[in-house]
Design a protein around this motif. Structure first.
Motif, PDB file in Angstrom:
ATOM      1  N   SER A 143       0.813  -1.214   0.000  1.00  0.00           N
ATOM      2  CA  SER A 143       0.000   0.000   0.000  1.00  0.00           C
ATOM      3  C   SER A 143       0.848   1.265   0.000  1.00  0.00           C
ATOM      4  O   SER A 143       2.058   1.240   0.271  1.00  0.00           O
ATOM      5  N   ILE A 144       0.169   2.356  -0.263  1.00  0.00           N
ATOM      6  CA  ILE A 144       0.765   3.679  -0.112  1.00  0.00           C
ATOM      7  C   ILE A 144       1.209   3.906   1.332  1.00  0.00           C
ATOM      8  O   ILE A 144       2.119   4.704   1.595  1.00  0.00           O
ATOM      9  N   ASP A 145       0.612   3.190   2.282  1.00  0.00           N
ATOM     10  CA  ASP A 145       0.944   3.412   3.697  1.00  0.00           C
ATOM     11  C   ASP A 145       2.298   2.804   4.095  1.00  0.00           C
ATOM     12  O   ASP A 145       2.632   2.762   5.286  1.00  0.00           O
ATOM     13  N   MET A 146       3.075   2.325   3.091  1.00  0.00           N
ATOM     14  CA  MET A 146       4.452   1.854   3.281  1.00  0.00           C
ATOM     15  C   MET A 146       4.538   0.474   3.927  1.00  0.00           C
ATOM     16  O   MET A 146       5.609   0.018   4.298  1.00  0.00           O
ATOM     17  N   ARG A 147       3.406  -0.214   4.047  1.00  0.00           N
ATOM     18  CA  ARG A 147       3.389  -1.513   4.706  1.00  0.00           C
ATOM     19  C   ARG A 147       3.021  -2.617   3.711  1.00  0.00           C
ATOM     20  O   ARG A 147       2.282  -2.397   2.756  1.00  0.00           O
ATOM     21  N   LEU A 148       3.516  -3.815   4.004  1.00  0.00           N
ATOM     22  CA  LEU A 148       3.086  -5.035   3.332  1.00  0.00           C
ATOM     23  C   LEU A 148       2.434  -5.922   4.374  1.00  0.00           C
ATOM     24  O   LEU A 148       2.891  -6.000   5.522  1.00  0.00           O
ATOM     25  N   LYS A 149       1.351  -6.607   3.977  1.00  0.00           N
ATOM     26  CA  LYS A 149       0.639  -7.434   4.935  1.00  0.00           C
ATOM     27  C   LYS A 149       0.285  -8.785   4.322  1.00  0.00           C
ATOM     28  O   LYS A 149       0.032  -8.892   3.118  1.00  0.00           O
ATOM     29  N   ILE A 150       0.273  -9.800   5.163  1.00  0.00           N
ATOM     30  CA  ILE A 150      -0.188 -11.125   4.770  1.00  0.00           C
ATOM     31  C   ILE A 150      -1.583 -11.330   5.349  1.00  0.00           C
ATOM     32  O   ILE A 150      -1.845 -11.002   6.515  1.00  0.00           O
ATOM     33  N   TRP A 151      -2.464 -11.904   4.516  1.00  0.00           N
ATOM     34  CA  TRP A 151      -3.845 -12.150   4.921  1.00  0.00           C
ATOM     35  C   TRP A 151      -4.165 -13.629   4.764  1.00  0.00           C
ATOM     36  O   TRP A 151      -3.921 -14.214   3.711  1.00  0.00           O
ATOM     37  N   SER A 152      -4.712 -14.219   5.812  1.00  0.00           N
ATOM     38  CA  SER A 152      -5.217 -15.582   5.740  1.00  0.00           C
ATOM     39  C   SER A 152      -6.648 -15.533   5.213  1.00  0.00           C
ATOM     40  O   SER A 152      -7.510 -14.854   5.786  1.00  0.00           O
ATOM     41  N   LEU A 153      -6.897 -16.243   4.104  1.00  0.00           N
ATOM     42  CA  LEU A 153      -8.248 -16.262   3.553  1.00  0.00           C
ATOM     43  C   LEU A 153      -9.126 -17.291   4.253  1.00  0.00           C
ATOM     44  O   LEU A 153     -10.296 -17.450   3.897  1.00  0.00           O
ATOM     45  N   ALA A 154      -8.575 -17.978   5.247  1.00  0.00           N
ATOM     46  CA  ALA A 154      -9.406 -18.876   6.039  1.00  0.00           C
ATOM     47  C   ALA A 154     -10.287 -18.084   7.005  1.00  0.00           C
ATOM     48  O   ALA A 154     -11.463 -18.387   7.193  1.00  0.00           O
ATOM     49  N   ASP A 155      -9.682 -17.026   7.598  1.00  0.00           N
ATOM     50  CA  ASP A 155     -10.436 -16.256   8.601  1.00  0.00           C
ATOM     51  C   ASP A 155     -10.259 -14.745   8.445  1.00  0.00           C
ATOM     52  O   ASP A 155     -10.674 -13.982   9.316  1.00  0.00           O
ATOM     53  N   GLU A 156      -9.619 -14.302   7.333  1.00  0.00           N
ATOM     54  CA  GLU A 156      -9.392 -12.878   7.050  1.00  0.00           C
ATOM     55  C   GLU A 156      -8.489 -12.211   8.089  1.00  0.00           C
ATOM     56  O   GLU A 156      -8.511 -10.986   8.242  1.00  0.00           O
ATOM     57  N   SER A 157      -7.686 -13.004   8.776  1.00  0.00           N
ATOM     58  CA  SER A 157      -6.766 -12.437   9.763  1.00  0.00           C
ATOM     59  C   SER A 157      -5.498 -11.938   9.082  1.00  0.00           C
ATOM     60  O   SER A 157      -5.162 -12.341   7.970  1.00  0.00           O
ATOM     61  N   ASN A 158      -4.775 -11.081   9.795  1.00  0.00           N
ATOM     62  CA  ASN A 158      -3.522 -10.506   9.305  1.00  0.00           C
ATOM     63  C   ASN A 158      -2.393 -10.973  10.235  1.00  0.00           C
ATOM     64  O   ASN A 158      -2.054 -10.287  11.195  1.00  0.00           O
ATOM     65  N   PRO A 159      -1.817 -12.174   9.968  1.00  0.00           N
ATOM     66  CA  PRO A 159      -0.813 -12.718  10.887  1.00  0.00           C
ATOM     67  C   PRO A 159       0.515 -11.985  10.871  1.00  0.00           C
ATOM     68  O   PRO A 159       1.294 -12.125  11.815  1.00  0.00           O
TER      69      PRO A 159
END
Length: 391
Positions: A143-159
């Motif tokens: 994102s523009i917010d300078m962060r990268l994130k991983i998302w689990s599509l099992a529960d939509e969590s961001n581990p």
């Protein structure tokens, strides 16, 4: 010799008007220059040179030049959205499409365009890149917010969230099965990450100008690079691979992902920003790059002094995104031009004489992706555009 594409726009609803069989007319505009547009009126009820080749493909000849138009198959999603900014697709465990928007939200759809996941405020600002992990169960976002994130599509969590870039994230690439990935930023850095631990393994930057912002990435295999074994226990599948980076300066740099060296540099031939690049699958030497002056160039990494082929599209208007599929380049240019250009194989020369204009409702296309069955191309962009075209 520089080839030029004669850019043409057709009234977006022309096919619907033709289907009505009424005595209507519609426009076809040819951009003769940035300052001059020539308008043609086509009367449906009268004699027309517009030829229909199949339900979605039309052509017309105007003053000796032939133009083709491909009508889209309709909106993939009816979700009201100001601007889709990126898309990725995968065919496992089921067919799914991930879309990011200008407000930081992520939505995932299935093959019937049903909404499966709705991750609101995934980021603080615009999503700039989305990449599926090969399993199809995990998603990477930048994102523009300078962060990268991983998302689990099992529960939509961001581990896990990855911090380190000091400006907007611009692109990302998966390395093989996704144990590692590479990201780029307008701060001039390219970072190699280890997914499980969240560790930043290495930061690449252009030696000649470390602050030269990076707009786009491409991953490549190189049989010429010999890598010693056992470099880093957190690396998986980086051997024999290079990462290509397109910079604000127009330079394209090449880095050995395993040995961490800058191994090549393509010059700023057009003296304008390299906005987008794409590698040809299974062809280690050729790449295509789009620039802010409207140039589309084919490069051969074995001859790095100048492009081996080049085309101008909307000269002076930036190329936003290019995508390679089935020996064709899909190109987004400016605010309303979307084109498919065929490549003349095996050399990959760009055919500028017979462009196919994709009718995308006069919207700016942000990104393209092929459907997992390879039968369609989906384009996303402004005004909630999310349409698909037959390949």
């Amino acid at each position: 010799m520089v080839k030029k594409v004669s850019v043409c726009h057709i009234q977006p609803d022309f096919a619907d008007l033709i289907d009505t069989k009424e005595d209507n007319d519609f426009y076809i505009n040819v951009d003769e220059s940035l300052d001059h547009v020539k308008e043609y009126r086509v009367n449906i009820g009268g004699h027309s040179d517009l030829v229909q080749h199949d339900p979605k493909l039309y052509s017309v000849e105007l003053e000796g030049k032939k133009y083709k138009f491909c009508v889209n198959e309709g909106n993939y999603t009816d979700i009201a959205q100001d601007r889709w900014t990126c898309i990725d697709a995968i065919g496992q465990p089921t067919t799914q499409f991930a879309l990011g928007d200008s407000e930081g939200n992520i939505r995932v759809f299935d093959s019937t365009s049903s909404l499966k996941h709705d991750i609101r405020e995934a980021h603080l600002d615009e999503i700039t890149c989305l990449k599926y992990f090969p399993s199809g169960k995990v998603l990477l976002s930048g994102s523009i917010d300078m962060r990268l994130k991983i998302w689990s599509l099992a529960d939509e969590s961001n581990p896990r969230t990855f911090y380190g870039h000091k400006s907007r994230i611009t692109d990302a690439c998966m390395v093989e099965r996704g144990r590692n990935f590479v990201s780029s930023s307008q701060d001039g850095t390219i970072k190699l990450w280890e997914t499980g631990s969240g560790s930043e393994i290495h930061t690449f930057y252009r030696k000649e100008n470390p602050l030269d912002g990076v707009n786009t990435l491409g991953l490549n295999k190189s049989s010429k690079i010999e890598s010693p074994r056992g470099s880093n226990v957190l690396e998986f599948g980086t051997e024999g691979k290079t990462v290509l980076a397109g910079h604000n300066s127009g330079v394209i740099t090449v880095y050995d992902l395993f040995n961490k060296n800058q191994v090549a540099q393509l010059p700023s031939y057009f003296m304008s920003s390299c906005n987008t690049l794409i590698k040809v699958l299974d062809e280690p030497n050729y790449l295509y790059a789009g620039y802010s002056n409207g140039a589309l160039a084919q490069w051969d990494l074995r001859k790095a002094d100048k492009p081996i082929d080049q085309v101008l599209i909307n000269e002076g208007i930036p190329i936003n995104h290019i995508y390679y599929h089935s020996n064709s380049l899909y190109v987004s240019s400016g605010v309303d031009t979307t084109i498919r250009l065929d490549l003349q194989m095996p050399k990959g020369d760009i055919n500028a004489e017979a462009p196919t204009f994709l009718v995308a409702n006069d919207c700016q296309v942000a990104q393209f992706v092929a459907t997992p069955d390879n039968n369609n191309i989906i384009a996303v962009g402004n005004w909630g555009l999310c349409v698909h075209f037959q390949c």
